[in-house]
Design a protein around this motif. Sequence first.
Motif, short mmCIF file in Angstrom:
data_model
loop_
_atom_site.label_atom_id
_atom_site.label_comp_id
_atom_site.label_asym_id
_atom_site.label_seq_id
_atom_site.Cartn_x
_atom_site.Cartn_y
_atom_site.Cartn_z
N ALA A 1 8.85 10.85 -8.22
CA ALA A 1 8.95 10.24 -6.74
C ALA A 1 10.17 10.14 -6.16
O ALA A 1 10.29 10.61 -5.07
CB ALA A 1 8.37 8.75 -6.95
N VAL A 2 11.30 10.13 -6.68
CA VAL A 2 12.68 9.82 -5.94
C VAL A 2 12.85 11.54 -5.50
O VAL A 2 13.33 11.62 -4.70
CB VAL A 2 13.73 9.59 -7.14
N LEU B 1 2.50 11.06 -4.58
CA LEU B 1 3.13 9.61 -4.83
C LEU B 1 2.11 8.70 -5.28
O LEU B 1 2.45 8.15 -6.19
CB LEU B 1 3.70 9.31 -3.65
N ALA B 2 0.77 8.60 -4.72
CA ALA B 2 -0.14 8.03 -5.16
C ALA B 2 -0.60 8.23 -6.82
O ALA B 2 -0.87 7.07 -7.52
CB ALA B 2 -1.28 7.99 -4.29
N GLU B 3 -0.69 9.72 -6.95
CA GLU B 3 -1.00 10.07 -8.17
C GLU B 3 0.15 9.63 -9.37
O GLU B 3 -0.26 9.09 -10.36
CB GLU B 3 -1.04 11.48 -8.39
N LEU B 4 1.29 9.92 -8.96
CA LEU B 4 2.34 9.11 -9.88
C LEU B 4 2.14 7.51 -10.07
O LEU B 4 2.44 7.01 -11.20
CB LEU B 4 3.78 9.52 -9.06
N ARG B 5 1.89 7.07 -9.15
CA ARG B 5 1.78 5.42 -8.97
C ARG B 5 0.60 4.92 -9.91
O ARG B 5 0.59 4.22 -10.93
CB ARG B 5 1.60 4.78 -7.56
N ARG C 1 -4.67 0.45 -4.24
CA ARG C 1 -5.22 1.73 -3.30
C ARG C 1 -4.54 2.94 -4.22
O ARG C 1 -3.76 3.05 -4.40
CB ARG C 1 -4.59 1.58 -1.92
N ASN C 2 -5.74 3.61 -4.86
CA ASN C 2 -5.31 4.73 -5.58
C ASN C 2 -5.48 5.84 -4.73
O ASN C 2 -5.39 5.91 -3.65
CB ASN C 2 -6.47 4.81 -6.94
N LYS C 3 -5.20 7.03 -5.45
CA LYS C 3 -5.18 8.41 -4.71
C LYS C 3 -6.37 8.69 -3.90
O LYS C 3 -6.34 8.97 -2.67
CB LYS C 3 -5.20 9.50 -5.97
N GLU C 4 -7.71 8.08 -4.49
CA GLU C 4 -8.81 8.28 -3.58
C GLU C 4 -8.70 7.67 -2.20
O GLU C 4 -9.02 8.26 -1.16
CB GLU C 4 -10.00 8.11 -4.43
N TYR C 5 -8.19 6.59 -2.20
CA TYR C 5 -8.07 5.79 -1.08
C TYR C 5 -7.22 6.61 -0.05
O TYR C 5 -7.58 6.73 0.99
CB TYR C 5 -7.26 4.55 -1.38
N PHE C 6 -6.22 6.95 -0.33
CA PHE C 6 -5.21 7.81 0.50
C PHE C 6 -6.05 9.05 0.87
O PHE C 6 -6.01 9.33 2.13
CB PHE C 6 -3.99 8.07 -0.17
N GLU C 7 -6.85 9.81 0.20
CA GLU C 7 -7.34 10.87 0.54
C GLU C 7 -8.37 10.64 1.63
O GLU C 7 -8.39 11.16 2.66
CB GLU C 7 -8.01 11.76 -0.64
#
Length: 161
Positions: free
Chosen positions: A108-109, A134-138, A150-156
């Motif tokens: 992420a950094v 970044l959402a995937e890493l989280r 809020r996972n990766k799908e939320y941001f997509e």
Amino acid sequence: MEKDDYFNFYLAGLIDGEGTFTININRNKNIFYPSLRINISNTSKELLEKIQKKIDIGRIYPDRRIKVNWSMCFGLWISNLKEIKQMIVILDRKLILKQKELDLLKKAVEIIENKRKERGISKSNFTKEEIIKLAELRDLMKRRKGAKYRNKEYFEKQFSI
């Protein structure tokens, strides 16, 4: 082994037991931007103050999640990117339980640093692909669960609106 090495391994052990690594994705209107944090929780403010003095980074805050029969707790928060990078150097390959999470934080950094080198510090410069990565890493950290998570799908979905 030098004196600092002993301290660094002690700090790594403390973080393995009481620490968290966090990748947050914040939103200001239609602009998404990441924030990172390393937190060490403890009931001893004095211990956290000594650690803070030794590493010369982070801030100490009272934990506001007080419940009945809980002792007052404090957190040493490290959220400045430069300070997070310093902590990564201190902790890398010294953690037993949370090395995988530290490796994800390092990725992420890297994403954030590359963006800053490419376009500057502005929060508005993160692309859909970068935010989703970044959402995937989280998500891989598996730290946050529940209805508000809020996972990766939320941001997509947010980017497709």
